[in-house]
Design a protein around this motif. Structure first.
Motif, short mmCIF file in Angstrom:
data_model
loop_
_atom_site.label_atom_id
_atom_site.label_comp_id
_atom_site.label_asym_id
_atom_site.label_seq_id
_atom_site.Cartn_x
_atom_site.Cartn_y
_atom_site.Cartn_z
N MET A 88 -5.32 -10.79 8.32
CA MET A 88 -6.16 -11.85 7.99
C MET A 88 -7.43 -11.47 7.36
SD MET A 88 -4.48 -14.43 8.95
CE MET A 88 -2.90 -14.85 10.05
N PRO A 89 -8.15 -12.17 6.43
CA PRO A 89 -7.80 -13.63 5.73
C PRO A 89 -6.51 -13.66 4.80
CG PRO A 89 -9.57 -12.92 4.72
CD PRO A 89 -9.04 -11.81 5.64
N TYR A 90 -6.26 -12.56 4.22
CA TYR A 90 -5.15 -12.85 3.13
C TYR A 90 -3.93 -13.40 3.67
CZ TYR A 90 -2.28 -12.27 -0.86
OH TYR A 90 -1.39 -12.67 -2.06
N ARG A 91 -3.65 -13.15 4.78
CA ARG A 91 -2.02 -13.42 5.27
C ARG A 91 -1.94 -15.05 5.18
NH1 ARG A 91 -0.28 -12.92 10.62
NH2 ARG A 91 2.03 -13.55 10.83
N VAL A 92 -3.14 -15.67 5.44
CA VAL A 92 -2.70 -17.15 5.41
C VAL A 92 -2.26 -17.62 3.83
CG1 VAL A 92 -4.45 -17.73 7.23
CG2 VAL A 92 -5.16 -17.62 4.95
N LEU A 93 -3.11 -17.08 2.97
CA LEU A 93 -2.31 -17.09 1.60
C LEU A 93 -1.07 -16.59 1.29
CD1 LEU A 93 -2.82 -18.24 -1.13
CD2 LEU A 93 -4.04 -16.23 -1.94
N TYR A 118 6.18 -11.10 7.48
CA TYR A 118 5.36 -9.90 7.52
C TYR A 118 5.85 -9.18 8.72
CZ TYR A 118 1.73 -11.18 4.28
OH TYR A 118 1.15 -11.38 2.95
N VAL A 119 5.96 -7.71 8.77
CA VAL A 119 6.37 -7.15 9.87
C VAL A 119 5.31 -6.00 10.24
CG1 VAL A 119 7.92 -4.98 10.61
CG2 VAL A 119 8.71 -6.89 9.06
N PHE A 120 4.99 -6.31 11.67
CA PHE A 120 3.58 -5.60 12.09
C PHE A 120 4.21 -4.47 13.36
CE2 PHE A 120 1.98 -9.46 11.00
CZ PHE A 120 0.90 -9.03 10.20
N LEU A 149 12.19 -10.17 0.10
CA LEU A 149 11.78 -8.85 0.72
C LEU A 149 10.64 -9.19 1.77
CD1 LEU A 149 12.19 -6.07 -2.43
CD2 LEU A 149 13.61 -6.66 -0.42
N SER A 150 10.34 -8.44 2.41
CA SER A 150 9.06 -8.40 3.16
C SER A 150 8.01 -7.73 2.64
CB SER A 150 9.23 -7.77 4.73
OG SER A 150 9.22 -6.38 4.63
N GLU A 151 6.68 -7.74 3.08
CA GLU A 151 5.61 -6.94 2.52
C GLU A 151 5.90 -5.44 2.97
OE1 GLU A 151 2.61 -7.73 0.62
OE2 GLU A 151 4.27 -8.69 -0.01
N PRO A 152 5.64 -4.50 2.56
CA PRO A 152 5.80 -3.10 2.83
C PRO A 152 4.86 -2.60 4.22
CG PRO A 152 4.44 -2.87 1.06
CD PRO A 152 4.69 -4.43 1.19
N ILE A 153 5.75 -1.63 4.99
CA ILE A 153 4.89 -1.07 6.12
C ILE A 153 5.10 0.39 5.77
CG2 ILE A 153 5.55 -2.99 7.56
CD1 ILE A 153 7.35 -0.84 9.06
#
Length: 568
Positions: free
Chosen positions: A241-246, A402-404, A480-484
């Motif tokens: 956050m905050p970018y992830r809300v967008l 998103y993967v955490f 695709l997901s965002e990268p980790i």
């Protein structure tokens, strides 16, 4: 006699139940009622229609009937060969308007099922984003009266409180019918002024309008740029956050519907502390990230000119309540291709405005009518004529979240969430694939029906990776997901990796993994496509199974450099 009576009763039950079962099996999984699909500048859009149908259906027909504005279609063959209970098609060139959808299933020439869905929109889609004066406050004057203004009503009272394994898809009218304290716009904002702005736009444009809310209070441009660049935690915020809300709005919603613009109101938190170049570079990075993440079009940003902080909030703001450097940077951002100037609100100050806040920083409910006016004035017809919307280039039914954590190690378990509108059959499984950061397939890690899906990171992982959730029945490839980042000691690639087509993405040395589209070096089983000037360094021996040259490509051999082609 009892036997005959039971037989007759059974026969009657079958006659009544069997047709009901067939009709009950017709269901639309995309779109959903009140959803708005972004139109192009010719006032048209393609409307995907996907769902489940009786297994014996041989044709699916659909039509859109005008509810308000637009042009009815008549019956159109949507899918001439539905596959074992699943149909998919698109109604093309639909004029901007508010429609009711009807769908019929046929077995040969016999209609066997039908269903309907009211309020499907072709119009304009917006995302509001920024800090607290974008987050807003609910006000009765801010709700919509026109039926054609939509939101996903979702409210927890705090920004960023959502789960990607249970995302909402119930679209609502943009009003306060659920209560002034219980109404918000997914994934994070009050309804605020946006419903009433939607009324103005519907009157102006004659098409439906939908808003998503992706704001986060008390954030500055550094919060946004650091998280847009992939930092999981920055300052006092976590979970990207905050970018992830967008980002969540883009990944799971705008990829499906397209969008006109991000309506950006942010800059107060940068007053005094950021230079012109700092703010310009920070927000340009956020804009670039949003466009890359969306993956189509050149997402428009409407940039407000805002920097006002009352002197009561700190000595640095004495004689510096507004910041000309921030305003200048915002003007530059607004002048860039496909962007536009939003409202300038630094002059809207106490005692005329912001009276409800003891520091006179935040707008309050009394200010809503004036804010609706300035936003309406900032979006004239010329804006819609002179910018290009971002339109989907395919039907997206399955998106990976998103993967955490963003940085982890081999052997760890991670949760992979997804958002599916796939019309799955009873035997469906969702599979999790692991790919290179650039999107080259490496391995299938697990399958199941839960959400999220738990995967154990393989021992060979070492580098940057993405995940992709696919369905098996029907076979639909997800986004695709965002990268980790996985920090390991392995090779970074699975043993027995299948052959790939690797192309060059820039000039450089053959032995630089960043030169290649998959992020690794070609092997003797891969096909390589040279699109750039590539150098084989001194004494280096390269391998490939097959070599192709594009126009302008060149392979330069330094002393002792060698390329072996083929598997021998």
């Amino acid at each position: 006699m009892d036997f005959l009576r039971r037989l007759l009763k059974t026969a009657v039950s079958v006659l009544f139940f069997f047709p009901y079962t067939l009709f009950a099996q017709l269901q639309v999984t995309f779109p959903t009622s009140r959803l708005v699909i972004q139109r192009n500048n010719n006032n048209q859009a393609n409307v995907p229609i996907v769902g489940q149908c009786p297994a014996n259906a041989t044709q699916i027909q659909a039509r859109l009937t005008v509810r308000q504005g637009g042009t009815s279609t008549g019956w159109i063959t949507l899918d001439n060969a539905p596959a074992n209970g699943v149909f998919q098609g698109s109604l093309t060139g639909i004029t901007g308007g508010w429609y009711d959808l009807q769908v019929k299933a046929f077995a040969g020439n016999t209609e066997i099922a039908s269903t309907s869905m009211d309020r499907i929109g072709v119009g304009e889609v917006f995302v509001t984003a920024g800090q607290s004066n974008s987050w807003g406050v609910n006000c009765y004057t801010g709700q919509a009266n026109d039926d054609r203004v939509s939101i996903i009503n979702y409210w927890t009272g705090q920004a960023g409180q959502f789960s990607e394994n249970s995302l909402p898809f119930n679209v609502s009218h943009a009003d306060l019918s659920s209560g002034i304290a219980n109404t918000g716009m997914f994934p994070g904002a009050y309804l605020y002024v946006w419903g009433a702005l939607g009324d103005r736009l519907v009157t102006q444009l004659g098409v439906p309008v939908m808003f998503y809310g992706a704001s986060y209070s008390a954030t500055n441009s550094k919060h946004w740029v650091h998280t847009a660049n992939g930092e999981e935690t920055y300052s006092n915020l976590s979970q990207n956050m905050p970018y992830r809300v967008l980002g969540v709005t883009i990944l799971h919603y705008l990829k499906r519907t397209g969008a006109r613009a991000v309506l950006w109101h942010q800059g107060e938190g940068d007053n005094y502390y950021q230079s012109y170049n700092d703010y310009l570079n920070n927000i340009n990075t956020v804009i670039d990230k949003s466009r890359t993440q969306l993956g189509f079009g050149n997402l428009s940003w409407v940039v407000s000119r805002v920097s006002y902080i009352p002197a009561a909030l700190g000595s640095e703001y004495v004689n510096h309540e507004t910041d000309p450097n921030i305003i200048a940077a915002q003007n530059t951002l607004a002048s860039q291709i496909n962007n536009w100037q939003g409202p300038a609100t630094d002059g809207m100050i106490y005692p005329t405005y912001r009276k409800g806040d003891s520091f006179h920083l935040h707008f309050d409910s009394d200010d809503c009518p004036a804010l609706i006016d300035v936003w309406s004035q900032a979006l004239p017809t010329s804006y819609f004529n002179n910018t290009q919307p971002s339109l989907p280039n395919r039907t997206v039914l399955l998106t990976t979240g998103y993967v955490f954590p963003f940085t982890t190690n081999p052997g760890q378990n991670v949760q992979v969430p997804y958002f599916s509108r796939v019309p799955v059959r009873v035997d469906n499984q969702y599979q999790v694939e692991m790919l290179s950061e650039t999107g080259c397939m490496l391995a299938t890690l697990t399958s199941g029906t839960g959400n999220p899906l738990t995967v154990t990171l393989p021992s060979w992982a070492n580098g940057r990776y993405r995940f992709r959730v696919n369905s098996t029945s029907p076979a639909i490839m997800g986004e695709l997901s965002e990268p980790i980042t996985i920090n390991g000691s392995g090779s970074g690639l699975p043993p027995g990796l299948q052959a790939h087509v690797l192309s060059t993405v820039r000039n450089g040395n053959w032995n630089d993994p960043q030169v290649w589209s998959c992020g690794w070096l070609p092997s003797s089983i891969d096909t390589t496509e040279l699109k750039h000037v590539i150098t084989l360094p001194t004494g280096y021996q390269a391998h490939t199974g097959l070599l192709r040259y594009n126009n302008g490509a060149q392979l330069i051999y330094q002393n002792g450099g060698m390329l072996r082609i083929g598997q021998n």
